[in-house]
Design a protein around this motif. Structure first.
Motif, mmCIF file in Angstrom:
data_model
loop_
_atom_site.group_PDB
_atom_site.id
_atom_site.type_symbol
_atom_site.label_atom_id
_atom_site.label_comp_id
_atom_site.label_asym_id
_atom_site.label_seq_id
_atom_site.Cartn_x
_atom_site.Cartn_y
_atom_site.Cartn_z
ATOM 1 N N GLN A 1 0.841 -1.329 0.503
ATOM 2 C CA GLN A 1 -0.103 -0.160 -0.340
ATOM 3 C C GLN A 1 1.163 0.871 0.164
ATOM 4 O OE1 GLN A 1 -3.332 0.729 -0.861
ATOM 5 N NE2 GLN A 1 -2.619 2.531 -0.394
ATOM 6 N N SER B 1 0.760 3.559 -3.111
ATOM 7 C CA SER B 1 0.400 5.376 -2.665
ATOM 8 C C SER B 1 1.448 6.567 -2.933
ATOM 9 C CB SER B 1 -0.525 6.223 -1.298
ATOM 10 O OG SER B 1 1.083 4.707 -0.391
ATOM 11 N N GLU C 1 0.753 6.523 -7.039
ATOM 12 C CA GLU C 1 0.508 7.295 -7.501
ATOM 13 C C GLU C 1 1.093 9.165 -6.685
ATOM 14 O OE1 GLU C 1 -3.815 6.358 -5.106
ATOM 15 O OE2 GLU C 1 -4.212 5.584 -7.427
ATOM 16 N N ARG C 2 1.370 9.165 -5.814
ATOM 17 C CA ARG C 2 1.595 10.772 -5.128
ATOM 18 C C ARG C 2 2.865 11.450 -6.468
ATOM 19 N NH1 ARG C 2 4.298 11.654 -1.483
ATOM 20 N NH2 ARG C 2 4.449 9.509 -0.777
#
Length: 66
Positions: free
Chosen positions: A35, A39, A42-43
Motif C-alpha cells: 500500500q 500510494s 500515485e503521489r
C-alpha cells in the motif's frame, strides 16, 4: 516499569489466542508495504508530497531530460 498479573482464565486464554495471531505479522507487513509503494507512486504521478502539498514546478532542464 508496570507489571500486570491476570488471574482470569478467560482473559488469559483470549490474550494467548491474540498472541498467537500476532506471532507472524509478515503478511500484514507485506500488505502495508504494498500500500505504501502504491500510494507513493500515485503521489509521484500527481506531483504531491506526503502532506498533500504540490511539488515545486519542474525546471525546463528536468523536463528536457524526460
Amino acid at each position: 516499569m508496570i507489571t500486570l498479573e491476570i488471574k482470569d482464565t478467560e482473559v488469559t486464554q483470549a490474550l494467548t489466542r491474540l498472541g498467537a495471531l500476532l506471532d507472524d505479522l509478515s503478511l500484514v507487513m507485506a500488505d502495508i508495504g504494498q500500500q505504501l509503494v502504491f500510494s507513493t507512486k500515485e503521489r509521484m504521478v500527481a506531483g504531491k508530497a506526503v502532506d498533500g502539498t504540490p511539488f515545486a514546478p519542474r525546471k525546463a532542464s528536468t523536463l528536457a531530460a524526460y
